[in-house]
Scaffold this motif. Structure first.
Motif, PDB file in Angstrom:
ATOM      1  N   UNK A  98       0.781  -1.047   0.030  1.00 45.94           N
ATOM      2  CA  UNK A  98       0.111   0.067   0.043  1.00 45.94           C
ATOM      3  C   UNK A  98       0.969   1.245   0.145  1.00 45.94           C
ATOM      4  N   UNK A  99       0.145   2.342  -0.274  1.00 51.00           N
ATOM      5  CA  UNK A  99       0.974   3.510  -0.296  1.00 51.00           C
ATOM      6  C   UNK A  99       1.576   3.903   1.163  1.00 51.00           C
ATOM      7  N   UNK A 100       2.717   4.742   1.155  1.00 47.29           N
ATOM      8  CA  UNK A 100       3.459   5.117   2.282  1.00 47.29           C
ATOM      9  C   UNK A 100       2.664   5.491   3.278  1.00 47.29           C
ATOM     10  N   UNK A 101       1.821   6.141   3.280  1.00 48.45           N
ATOM     11  CA  UNK A 101       1.093   7.195   4.285  1.00 48.45           C
ATOM     12  C   UNK A 101       0.322   6.451   5.121  1.00 48.45           C
ATOM     13  N   UNK A 102      -0.442   5.116   4.488  1.00 52.82           N
ATOM     14  CA  UNK A 102      -1.179   4.362   5.181  1.00 52.82           C
ATOM     15  C   UNK A 102      -0.832   2.781   4.794  1.00 52.82           C
ATOM     16  N   UNK A 103       0.487   2.505   4.773  1.00 52.99           N
ATOM     17  CA  UNK A 103       0.776   1.199   4.617  1.00 52.99           C
ATOM     18  C   UNK A 103       1.723   0.843   5.566  1.00 52.99           C
ATOM     19  N   UNK A 104       2.698  -0.175   5.340  1.00 48.68           N
ATOM     20  CA  UNK A 104       3.628  -0.659   6.298  1.00 48.68           C
ATOM     21  C   UNK A 104       5.106  -0.239   5.966  1.00 48.68           C
ATOM     22  N   UNK A 105       5.528   0.914   5.605  1.00 46.01           N
ATOM     23  CA  UNK A 105       6.655   1.146   5.056  1.00 46.01           C
ATOM     24  C   UNK A 105       7.967   1.052   5.932  1.00 46.01           C
ATOM     25  N   UNK A 106       7.928   0.651   7.239  1.00 42.36           N
ATOM     26  CA  UNK A 106       9.143   0.804   7.955  1.00 42.36           C
ATOM     27  C   UNK A 106       9.999  -0.254   7.427  1.00 42.36           C
ATOM     28  N   UNK A 107       9.623  -1.321   7.267  1.00 40.50           N
ATOM     29  CA  UNK A 107      10.406  -2.540   6.649  1.00 40.50           C
ATOM     30  C   UNK A 107      11.313  -2.344   5.537  1.00 40.50           C
ATOM     31  N   UNK A 108      10.791  -2.037   4.277  1.00 36.22           N
ATOM     32  CA  UNK A 108      11.386  -1.507   3.201  1.00 36.22           C
ATOM     33  C   UNK A 108      12.079  -0.378   3.189  1.00 36.22           C
ATOM     34  N   UNK A 109      11.812   0.527   3.974  1.00 32.76           N
ATOM     35  CA  UNK A 109      12.187   1.823   4.116  1.00 32.76           C
ATOM     36  C   UNK A 109      13.685   1.658   4.782  1.00 32.76           C
ATOM     37  N   UNK A 110      13.880   0.959   5.846  1.00 26.50           N
ATOM     38  CA  UNK A 110      15.143   0.381   6.560  1.00 26.50           C
ATOM     39  C   UNK A 110      15.841  -0.144   5.406  1.00 26.50           C
ATOM     40  N   UNK A 112      15.887   0.277   2.341  1.00 27.18           N
ATOM     41  CA  UNK A 112      16.219   1.057   1.416  1.00 27.18           C
ATOM     42  C   UNK A 112      17.175   2.075   1.735  1.00 27.18           C
ATOM     43  N   UNK A 113      17.511   2.252   3.159  1.00 29.06           N
ATOM     44  CA  UNK A 113      18.476   3.061   3.847  1.00 29.06           C
ATOM     45  C   UNK A 113      19.897   2.385   3.619  1.00 29.06           C
ATOM     46  N   UNK A 114      19.834   0.970   3.577  1.00 32.57           N
ATOM     47  CA  UNK A 114      20.891   0.167   3.473  1.00 32.57           C
ATOM     48  C   UNK A 114      21.391  -0.323   1.974  1.00 32.57           C
ATOM     49  N   UNK A 115      20.408   0.228   1.094  1.00 35.34           N
ATOM     50  CA  UNK A 115      20.631  -0.147  -0.431  1.00 35.34           C
ATOM     51  C   UNK A 115      20.371  -1.455  -0.768  1.00 35.34           C
ATOM     52  N   UNK A 116      19.183  -1.894  -0.140  1.00 37.12           N
ATOM     53  CA  UNK A 116      18.853  -3.619  -0.313  1.00 37.12           C
ATOM     54  C   UNK A 116      17.297  -3.650  -0.656  1.00 37.12           C
ATOM     55  N   UNK A 117      16.615  -2.413  -0.673  1.00 34.73           N
ATOM     56  CA  UNK A 117      15.026  -2.641  -0.767  1.00 34.73           C
ATOM     57  C   UNK A 117      14.930  -3.162  -2.364  1.00 34.73           C
ATOM     58  N   UNK A 118      15.296  -2.603  -3.269  1.00 36.32           N
ATOM     59  CA  UNK A 118      14.729  -2.812  -4.404  1.00 36.32           C
ATOM     60  C   UNK A 118      14.891  -4.053  -5.134  1.00 36.32           C
ATOM     61  N   UNK A 119      16.180  -4.643  -4.688  1.00 40.22           N
ATOM     62  CA  UNK A 119      16.287  -6.200  -4.974  1.00 40.22           C
ATOM     63  C   UNK A 119      15.327  -6.960  -4.336  1.00 40.22           C
ATOM     64  N   UNK A 120      15.266  -6.723  -2.945  1.00 36.65           N
ATOM     65  CA  UNK A 120      14.296  -7.495  -2.289  1.00 36.65           C
ATOM     66  C   UNK A 120      12.771  -7.395  -2.563  1.00 36.65           C
ATOM     67  N   UNK A 155       9.998   5.866  -1.878  1.00 37.92           N
ATOM     68  CA  UNK A 155       9.535   4.720  -1.113  1.00 37.92           C
ATOM     69  C   UNK A 155       8.458   3.755  -2.101  1.00 37.92           C
ATOM     70  N   UNK A 156       7.465   4.369  -2.581  1.00 39.08           N
ATOM     71  CA  UNK A 156       6.462   3.995  -3.411  1.00 39.08           C
ATOM     72  C   UNK A 156       7.021   3.747  -5.155  1.00 39.08           C
ATOM     73  N   UNK A 157       7.880   4.644  -5.226  1.00 41.09           N
ATOM     74  CA  UNK A 157       8.714   4.459  -6.726  1.00 41.09           C
ATOM     75  C   UNK A 157       9.342   3.142  -7.045  1.00 41.09           C
ATOM     76  N   UNK A 158       9.768   2.526  -5.814  1.00 37.00           N
ATOM     77  CA  UNK A 158      10.685   1.316  -5.892  1.00 37.00           C
ATOM     78  C   UNK A 158       9.682   0.424  -6.419  1.00 37.00           C
ATOM     79  N   UNK A 159       8.428   0.206  -5.806  1.00 36.94           N
ATOM     80  CA  UNK A 159       7.498  -0.652  -6.209  1.00 36.94           C
ATOM     81  C   UNK A 159       7.064  -0.479  -7.725  1.00 36.94           C
ATOM     82  N   UNK A 160       6.982   0.648  -8.101  1.00 35.69           N
ATOM     83  CA  UNK A 160       6.436   0.783  -9.329  1.00 35.69           C
ATOM     84  C   UNK A 160       7.350   0.415 -10.434  1.00 35.69           C
ATOM     85  N   UNK A 161       8.645   0.776 -10.174  1.00 32.95           N
ATOM     86  CA  UNK A 161       9.754   0.206 -10.971  1.00 32.95           C
ATOM     87  C   UNK A 161       9.864  -1.065 -11.020  1.00 32.95           C
ATOM     88  N   UNK A 162       9.906  -1.898  -9.774  1.00 30.28           N
ATOM     89  CA  UNK A 162      10.132  -3.334  -9.752  1.00 30.28           C
ATOM     90  C   UNK A 162       8.994  -3.989 -10.548  1.00 30.28           C
TER      91      UNK A 162
END
Length: 328
Positions: A98-110, A112-120, A155-162
């Motif tokens: 779901x979108x960042x404001x009402x979803x559960x972004x913490x997992x993938x934002x973490x 994202x911060x260490x450069x591993x979100x897009x691949x996962x 954050x949302x853009x990562x999902x769109x690109x994947x």
């Protein structure tokens, strides 16, 4: 060759989906609902409600429902499978967040911060599509994407690109959430620029915006547009249904009938403690239910000159075509 789409009971020919509601939720919970241990939903109660909803839509000739619940909002493919088995209704489930404001972004934002979100994210979506969700063996038939009001966040853009990459590789279709009908053209342009097939994209909740030029700008990218919140009016930025009907008639008259879809975005069971809407709002949304289109919206469209053939295109032909079928 007939294109197939995955339902919770297995592949179905896109030409055989029949009358389809493209965006509903048999059950839905905002992330965090499970933390309120005072309100744990009984599975049998949720199942019973799901079967009631299935019976209601089938009474209006609906053969297929796309359940748009993303991974982080209480998606349960095995429960959807039981509803489908017992009701003999096709149910297509989703993969996505779901979108960042009402979803559960913490997992993938973490991540994202260490450069591993897009691949996962790619690994997750592709894994569910090709191998099934968890150990269930149930494969989603659509990718669900979502963006915020007036922006697509990093954050949302990562999902769109994947999702665009996966769409190119697998041919799977995509449905989206636009918050209050914003960012429709931007969603379409981003996905298409990343190589996704516009004929496999439904930009959702565009009926949150009643500017016909805005709709045409989105439609001219070649995507489908969803008038899929009928019954929701007067809150979350939603216009009144009568204004949406007028806009829909205008778009049909402008020749866009083969790119339009209708649904309700109903939440038939709220996971956690169900919201209690104030009396004034409850009155406004009294028609937010799964038969509203058939009982109220279609008669209004016909009064505005829309033909049975055009309604059939929107409810049967277009859902077939977004999944690769050829029903007109």
């Amino acid at each position: 060759m007939t294109k197939m789409v995955n339902t919770v009971l297995g592949p179905v020919a896109a030409d055989q989906l029949g009358k389809t509601l493209m965006h509903e939720h048999f059950f839905f919970g905002y992330p965090g609902y499970y933390g309120n241990t005072l309100y744990v939903n009984d599975r049998e109660d949720v199942l019973k409600k799901g079967l009631e909803v299935a019976a209601k839509v089938k009474a209006h000739g609906v053969q297929t429902v796309v359940d748009a619940t993303p991974n982080d909002c209480g998606r349960d493919p095995e429960l959807l499978k039981e509803i489908a088995e017992r009701s003999e209704l096709n149910i297509i489930c989703s993969t996505g967040y779901y979108y960042e404001g009402e979803g559960a972004p913490a997992y993938f934002k973490f991540k994202q911060g260490i450069g591993q979100a897009e691949e996962e994210i790619y690994e997750l979506l592709m894994g569910e599509i090709t191998n099934g969700i968890g150990k269930t063996g149930i494969k989603p038939g659509v990718i669900k994407l979502a963006s915020s009001k007036d922006q697509i966040t990093p954050y949302e853009e990562m999902f769109f690109k994947a999702a665009a990459k996966i769409q190119k590789e697998t041919g799977i279709s995509m449905i989206t959430h636009t918050q209050e009908g914003t960012m429709g053209p931007e969603q379409a342009e981003l996905l298409v620029s990343e190589g996704a097939d516009p004929g496999r994209i439904l930009i959702g909740h565009m009926d949150g915006n009643t500017d016909i030029k805005y709709h045409k700008r989105t439609l001219d990218t070649g995507v489908f547009v969803g008038f899929d919140r009928f019954g929701i009016q007067g809150f979350v930025g939603a216009p009144m249904d009568e204004d949406r009907v007028g806009l829909l008639i205008g778009l049909i008259g402008s020749g866009y009938e083969e790119q339009l879809m209708m649904s309700h975005d109903t939440v038939n069971v709220w996971l956690g403690k169900a919201p209690q809407f104030p009396a004034e709002l409850a009155e406004l949304i009294e028609n937010w239910h799964v038969t509203h289109i058939f009982e109220n919206i279609i008669p209004s469209l016909k009064n505005g000159g829309v033909t049975d053939e055009q309604i059939n295109t929107i409810l049967v032909g277009n859902p077939s075509r977004i999944f690769g079928g050829e029903v007109k």
